[in-house]
Design an enzyme around this catalytic site. Sequence first.
Site, PDB file in Angstrom:
ATOM      1  N   ASP A 122       0.803  -1.213   0.000  1.00 20.56           N
ATOM      2  CA  ASP A 122       0.000   0.000   0.000  1.00 20.56           C
ATOM      3  C   ASP A 122       0.839   1.267   0.000  1.00 20.56           C
ATOM      4  OD1 ASP A 122      -2.452  -1.085  -0.033  1.00 20.56           O
ATOM      5  OD2 ASP A 122      -2.834  -0.926   2.115  1.00 20.56           O
ATOM      6  N   MET A 137      -7.521   9.420   9.477  1.00 20.01           N
ATOM      7  CA  MET A 137      -8.148   9.971   8.259  1.00 20.01           C
ATOM      8  C   MET A 137      -9.026  11.165   8.582  1.00 20.01           C
ATOM      9  SD  MET A 137      -9.295   6.264   6.730  1.00 20.01           S
ATOM     10  CE  MET A 137      -9.853   5.677   8.313  1.00 20.01           C
ATOM     11  N   LYS A 149      -4.254   3.176  -3.808  1.00 23.85           N
ATOM     12  CA  LYS A 149      -5.268   3.533  -2.822  1.00 23.85           C
ATOM     13  C   LYS A 149      -4.893   4.741  -1.971  1.00 23.85           C
ATOM     14  CE  LYS A 149      -7.080   0.223  -0.418  1.00 23.85           C
ATOM     15  NZ  LYS A 149      -8.221  -0.183   0.384  1.00 23.85           N
TER      16      LYS A 149
HETATM   17  N1  SAH Z   1      -4.015   0.381   9.025  1.00 25.84           N
HETATM   18  C1  SAH Z   1      -3.442   1.672   9.268  1.00 25.84           C
HETATM   19  C2  SAH Z   1      -4.432   2.786   9.094  1.00 25.84           C
HETATM   20  C3  SAH Z   1      -4.888   3.003   7.691  1.00 25.84           C
HETATM   21  S1  SAH Z   1      -6.009   4.329   7.548  1.00 25.84           S
HETATM   22  C4  SAH Z   1      -2.848   1.690  10.673  1.00 25.84           C
HETATM   23  O1  SAH Z   1      -3.057   0.773  11.443  1.00 25.84           O
HETATM   24  O2  SAH Z   1      -2.136   2.640  10.981  1.00 25.84           O
HETATM   25  C5  SAH Z   1      -4.961   5.615   7.001  1.00 25.84           C
HETATM   26  C6  SAH Z   1      -4.771   6.648   8.085  1.00 25.84           C
HETATM   27  O3  SAH Z   1      -3.786   6.209   9.004  1.00 25.84           O
HETATM   28  C7  SAH Z   1      -4.240   7.979   7.610  1.00 25.84           C
HETATM   29  O4  SAH Z   1      -5.272   8.777   7.089  1.00 25.84           O
HETATM   30  C8  SAH Z   1      -3.681   8.550   8.873  1.00 25.84           C
HETATM   31  O5  SAH Z   1      -4.708   9.055   9.695  1.00 25.84           O
HETATM   32  C9  SAH Z   1      -3.141   7.319   9.540  1.00 25.84           C
HETATM   33  N2  SAH Z   1      -1.698   7.161   9.307  1.00 25.84           N
HETATM   34  C10 SAH Z   1      -1.079   6.166   8.664  1.00 25.84           C
HETATM   35  N3  SAH Z   1       0.255   6.323   8.701  1.00 25.84           N
HETATM   36  C11 SAH Z   1       0.478   7.447   9.399  1.00 25.84           C
HETATM   37  C12 SAH Z   1       1.641   8.138   9.813  1.00 25.84           C
HETATM   38  N4  SAH Z   1       2.873   7.713   9.509  1.00 25.84           N
HETATM   39  N5  SAH Z   1       1.500   9.262  10.558  1.00 25.84           N
HETATM   40  C13 SAH Z   1       0.290   9.712  10.895  1.00 25.84           C
HETATM   41  N6  SAH Z   1      -0.849   9.096  10.522  1.00 25.84           N
HETATM   42  C14 SAH Z   1      -0.764   7.989   9.790  1.00 25.84           C
END
Ligand code: SAH
Length: 510
Positions: A40, A177, A62
Amino acid sequence: METEQKTGIVYLVGAGPGDPRLITVRGVECLCRADVVVYDYLANEQLLAFAPDEAERIYAGKIGGRHNQDQAEINRLLVQKAREGRCVVRLKGGDPFVFGRGAEECQALREAGLPFEVVPGVTAALGSAAYAGIPLTHRDFTASVAFVTGHEGKEKEESAIDWERLSLGSGTVVFYMGITTLRRNMERLMEHGRNPQTPVALVRWGTTPGQQVLTGCLADIAERAEQAAFKPPAVTIVGEVVALRERLRWFDNRPLFGRRILVTRAADQAGEFSAMLAERGATAIECPTIRLVEPEDWSFLDATIRGVGGYDWLVLTSGNAVRNFFRRLAEFGLDTRALASCRVCAVGPKTAEAILEFGIRPDLVPSDYKAEGVVAELGKQEIAGKRVLFPRADLAREIIPRELTRLGAHVDSPVAYRNLLPERLPPEALFALEKRSVDCITFTSSSTVRNLAGMLGGDMLVDMLKGVTVASIGPVTSRTCHEVGLKVDIEPPHSTLADLVAAIERHFNH
Ligand code: SAH
């Protein structure tokens, strides 16, 4: 003949929040045996390096979590690849089961009768909070924490979020998000009774060298985010615990945090230096300007090795010389005992360390870690009439053989390795130079300067490095910088990597 049909399997692996080292040991194991990796946007691409070279790598895009259409396609792809009997790693940002649609992928696999395994990951809330210095729970402030989507599916008429519950009490709330919908979400919490003064932090690209943190309170964070043009991906952390960042911050206040530093050493030597810079928060961009290769002609070195017992001194001025000399010695079936009657001089502590790895404690290390220092110290040792062996690089300075010969020594200086130009510079490094997104360039030998100038052209180099801080390991390297038209901003008092890193740190924090 029967062919054995390998059964396929899909590993849903959490890649962690950004820092590639936050993946689990199990996650790495799965990547190492993958035939196919489907990854991803938010999974750090550096992790793909764990997969075998021949593994198929499929980017599942995505950005911003688009339509169900894309998800159905990903599900189909996973089923298809596993049916072909392949070992598939589905690499997902953070944790696969936290806002990751991992469940839907598992369901599709179950329906197809295919085996899968779920490898958890450090989810963005946990990673970002830790690297921002915000404990999500703390016995004095809150006893609970909720992970909430800040971006509910558009098809939903009514909110599935229990705003009432979320807003009452003092529980920490982390929105995923939720940047484009930030204002609305903050308003909802206040409408349902949360104190408008509750501290809030936005953490963007948490756990990475690009981490950005913006703090405020429920009442003003949306305004601040707009003013700062704050963009996703970020988590929003709401709660009294956010105030603890002031005292618990440890990552984004490191002395070189956010600095991008170009490392020009040979690829197989860059690692240690890059790690020292990274420890202080810098992003090291490796741009090898040297390729170390064997001598073109071994005969001189071999002759000296055959007669190695006849030398009084062995002089070594780099780790490469040490390793290449001892490797060749071993190829002759010899070991360090062949040097029993020979005293050993190392140019500095690093070279001394490399020698010690072969079980020899150097007899002499000058206090001035360069060729001049070696000459000065050996000059005090009644060197006249003595036989000196000095295995060296093809482009080494002539000062040691010349000056020791002048002092009456018999010096043999065979080539033990050659410094060649790499075929090309890594695209990432060139891109950073062209984009002027480099804060500092480091030169750790004259060859790194000369080679980079040679590869880019001297004028081009000077132009590309306008406004970039130039750090040189010592006076000899600095002189070469001046020769190609570069001014030197940083030069440590001693020519060691540790002193160079310390000098860079001082320069950026004065
Ligand atoms: N499965 C992922 C979440 C996916 S949804 C998890 O467990 O982290 C995607 C959201 O994750 C983004 O919109 C943001 O809010 C958050 N996100 C993912 N990576 C991030 C990062 N390095 N720093 C801050 N927020 C992050």
